[in-house]
Design a protein around this motif. Structure first.
Motif, PDB file in Angstrom:
ATOM      1  N   PHE A  53     -12.984  -9.596   2.465  1.00 48.23           N
ATOM      2  CA  PHE A  53     -12.146  -9.160   1.368  1.00 48.23           C
ATOM      3  C   PHE A  53     -13.009  -9.586  -0.089  1.00 48.23           C
ATOM      4  CE2 PHE A  53      -8.757  -8.851   4.248  1.00 48.23           C
ATOM      5  CZ  PHE A  53      -8.108  -7.677   3.939  1.00 48.23           C
TER       6      PHE A  53
ATOM      7  N   ILE B   8     -13.332  -8.081   9.542  1.00 46.63           N
ATOM      8  CA  ILE B   8     -12.328  -8.527  10.585  1.00 46.63           C
ATOM      9  C   ILE B   8     -11.236  -7.756  10.635  1.00 46.63           C
ATOM     10  CG2 ILE B   8     -11.385 -10.398   9.210  1.00 46.63           C
ATOM     11  CD1 ILE B   8     -10.848 -11.824  11.892  1.00 46.63           C
ATOM     12  N   LEU B   9     -10.885  -7.195   9.390  1.00 43.53           N
ATOM     13  CA  LEU B   9      -9.415  -6.429   9.071  1.00 43.53           C
ATOM     14  C   LEU B   9      -9.965  -5.066   8.647  1.00 43.53           C
ATOM     15  CD1 LEU B   9      -6.995  -9.014   7.665  1.00 43.53           C
ATOM     16  CD2 LEU B   9      -6.701  -8.194   9.783  1.00 43.53           C
ATOM     17  N   ASN B  10     -10.786  -4.825   7.917  1.00 42.54           N
ATOM     18  CA  ASN B  10     -11.030  -3.486   7.364  1.00 42.54           C
ATOM     19  C   ASN B  10     -12.034  -2.821   8.167  1.00 42.54           C
ATOM     20  OD1 ASN B  10      -9.597  -3.241   4.769  1.00 42.54           O
ATOM     21  ND2 ASN B  10     -10.773  -5.035   4.222  1.00 42.54           N
ATOM     22  N   MET B  11     -12.233  -1.494   7.924  1.00 42.67           N
ATOM     23  CA  MET B  11     -12.989  -0.678   8.783  1.00 42.67           C
ATOM     24  C   MET B  11     -14.415  -1.105   8.536  1.00 42.67           C
ATOM     25  SD  MET B  11     -11.451   3.086   7.445  1.00 42.67           S
ATOM     26  CE  MET B  11     -13.240   3.531   6.990  1.00 42.67           C
TER      27      MET B  11
ATOM     28  N   PRO C 188     -12.633  -5.371  -1.197  1.00 42.05           N
ATOM     29  CA  PRO C 188     -11.443  -4.883  -1.857  1.00 42.05           C
ATOM     30  C   PRO C 188     -10.710  -5.844  -2.801  1.00 42.05           C
ATOM     31  CG  PRO C 188     -10.843  -4.987   0.518  1.00 42.05           C
ATOM     32  CD  PRO C 188     -12.228  -5.135   0.361  1.00 42.05           C
TER      33      PRO C 188
ATOM     34  N   GLU D  68      -5.094   1.885  -9.689  1.00 42.41           N
ATOM     35  CA  GLU D  68      -4.795   3.172  -9.083  1.00 42.41           C
ATOM     36  C   GLU D  68      -6.062   4.110  -9.159  1.00 42.41           C
ATOM     37  OE1 GLU D  68      -1.114   4.749 -10.097  1.00 42.41           O
ATOM     38  OE2 GLU D  68      -0.125   3.254  -8.531  1.00 42.41           O
TER      39      GLU D  68
ATOM     40  N   ARG E 222      -6.321  11.077  -8.488  1.00 42.47           N
ATOM     41  CA  ARG E 222      -5.606  11.763  -7.365  1.00 42.47           C
ATOM     42  C   ARG E 222      -4.624  12.781  -7.776  1.00 42.47           C
ATOM     43  NH1 ARG E 222      -4.713   7.658  -3.485  1.00 42.47           N
ATOM     44  NH2 ARG E 222      -2.884   9.099  -2.804  1.00 42.47           N
TER      45      ARG E 222
ATOM     46  N   ASP F 284      -2.605  14.210  -5.094  1.00 40.39           N
ATOM     47  CA  ASP F 284      -1.499  14.317  -4.361  1.00 40.39           C
ATOM     48  C   ASP F 284      -0.323  13.534  -4.620  1.00 40.39           C
ATOM     49  OD1 ASP F 284      -2.751  12.239  -1.798  1.00 40.39           O
ATOM     50  OD2 ASP F 284      -3.113  12.369  -3.785  1.00 40.39           O
ATOM     51  N   LYS F 285      -0.568  12.596  -5.496  1.00 41.57           N
ATOM     52  CA  LYS F 285       0.488  11.691  -5.832  1.00 41.57           C
ATOM     53  C   LYS F 285       1.226  11.914  -7.092  1.00 41.57           C
ATOM     54  CE  LYS F 285       0.087   9.091  -2.160  1.00 41.57           C
ATOM     55  NZ  LYS F 285       1.202   7.971  -1.211  1.00 41.57           N
TER      56      LYS F 285
ATOM     57  N   PHE G  88       7.708   8.817  -8.058  1.00 41.84           N
ATOM     58  CA  PHE G  88       7.514   7.171  -7.821  1.00 41.84           C
ATOM     59  C   PHE G  88       8.278   6.613  -8.849  1.00 41.84           C
ATOM     60  CE2 PHE G  88       4.334   9.455  -5.326  1.00 41.84           C
ATOM     61  CZ  PHE G  88       4.093   8.633  -4.162  1.00 41.84           C
TER      62      PHE G  88
END
Lengths: 176, 183
Positions: free
Chosen positions: A122, A136-139, A146, A154, A158, A160-161, A166
């Protein structure tokens, strides 16, 4: 006879001098700062000293301070726990923003293995000497770290949102 | 004891009926058989999966729709139900499961996460499974009640009933799969 914070502070200052500093009692946990180069030796001392006996590594995690000077942009935080006296301690090591590197603690605590992998995943902090430093957690394909504070909250591109769905219309933003 | 009059039979498709024979389209017969024996493959990762467990249980009883047998392998299943958040790390696995299913196969995205990423508008979560596999029916809700999942299954039954037996070899369908890089 509980282990007093003053005793811990005296012992560490006696053994490591200027390499430990900034002792402060936050709530019920004594916290202090160490030089990154000596972090491993200090953790070993905390673990193996006959009086201190911090035998358990509760957590290793990272912090990003983007507003700090270059030399103190990252911190690695170790939480340790003495089971015999039920005393906890927090050790912070600050790292350079461009080359965040610190020695691994896996030689002292096997549990540090996954905790350091997570911190690397991270924050991109390199733990030198770690037996298997990979995500270990992310791809595995991910290129960013991150949890670093270098991303907008954000993605503005984008389509699509839609904010209206929201509860984030401008009207809502003004009526807290 | 149930009376035999309680048993609901599926209506026969449109056709020509006469003394000792009944003529109809092959499409309708095949569609009828497929729609009333959709075998589910539950791909459940989160809370929607728990709702689906309730749907499977005796009270809601998805078996009434011919979906008695859950297949936890892609081999003998034709209805993939994706229920829950699909992380980007999980996407290749989901795709592999879909690719291992044989045609004809249908997909239901159950709940907000599978349909669009839901509240998890973040770097680690796939923003809807239709980014990696084609989807036939979306079930809204967070999580949807069992009734809504059953409604999704019934919607899919309508789609399956009216599907031509030649659809899977049509150029449009090949194009759809090619757009997902599935061969």
């Amino acid at each position: 006879m509980a282990l007093e914070s003053a005793v811990i502070e005296d012992k560490l200052t006696g053994a490591f001098g200027d390499n430990v500093s900034g002792f402060v009692q936050i709530k019920d946990i004594l916290s202090f700062e160490v030089q990154a180069d000596n972090a491993n030796a200090i953790l070993q001392y905390l673990k193996e000293d006959a009086l201190l006996r911090f035998n358990f590594l509760t957590d290793v995690c990272g912090v990003h301070y983007p507003d700090n000077e270059k030399e103190r942009q990252f911190a690695v935080v170790y939480h340790m726990h003495n089971w015999m006296d039920n005393v906890r301690i927090r050790v912070k090591a600050y790292l350079n923003g461009d080359t965040p590197e610190i020695d691994t603690a896996t030689n002292l605590f096997l549990g540090a293995n996954w905790q350091e992998r997570e911190t690397y995943d991270f924050y991109g902090i390199i733990f030198k000497g770690h037996p298997q430093l990979k995500r270990i957690l992310n791809m595995d394909e991910m290129e960013s770290f991150p949890m670093r504070k270098e991303f907008p909250m954000e993605d503005g591109g984008r389509t699509d949102k839609d904010d209206r769905f929201f509860g984030r219309s401008t009207d809502n933003a003004l009526n807290f | 004891m149930s009376n035999s009059s309680d048993i609901k039979l599926v209506d026969a498709p449109e056709g020509v009926e006469g003394q000792g024979f009944f003529a109809t389209k092959l499409d309708s017969v095949v569609g009828l058989a497929r729609a009333n024996s959709l075998w589910p493959l539950p791909f459940a990762t989160s809370c929607c999966g728990i709702e689906f467990m309730a749907t499977m249980a005796s009270h809601y009883d998805v078996a009434r729709f011919g979906s008695e047998r859950m297949s936890f392998s892609p081999r003998q299943a034709d209805m993939l139900l994706v229920m829950g958040t699909i992380a980007k790390k999980m996407a290749p696995i989901l795709r592999q499961v879909y690719e291992q299913m044989s045609e004809p196969r249908w997909v239901i995205a159950v709940g907000a996460c599978a349909s669009s990423g839901g509240i998890f508008d973040t770097y680690s979560v796939l923003q809807g499974i239709d980014k990696v596999i084609p989807v036939d029916v979306y079930v809204p809700g967070c999580p949807p009640r069992p009734e809504q999942i059953l409604d999704g299954v019934m919607k899919l039954q309508e789609i399956v009933k009216s599907e031509s037996v030649r659809r899977r070899s049509s150029p449009e369908y090949q194009e759809l799969l090619a757009s997902y890089n599935i061969t």
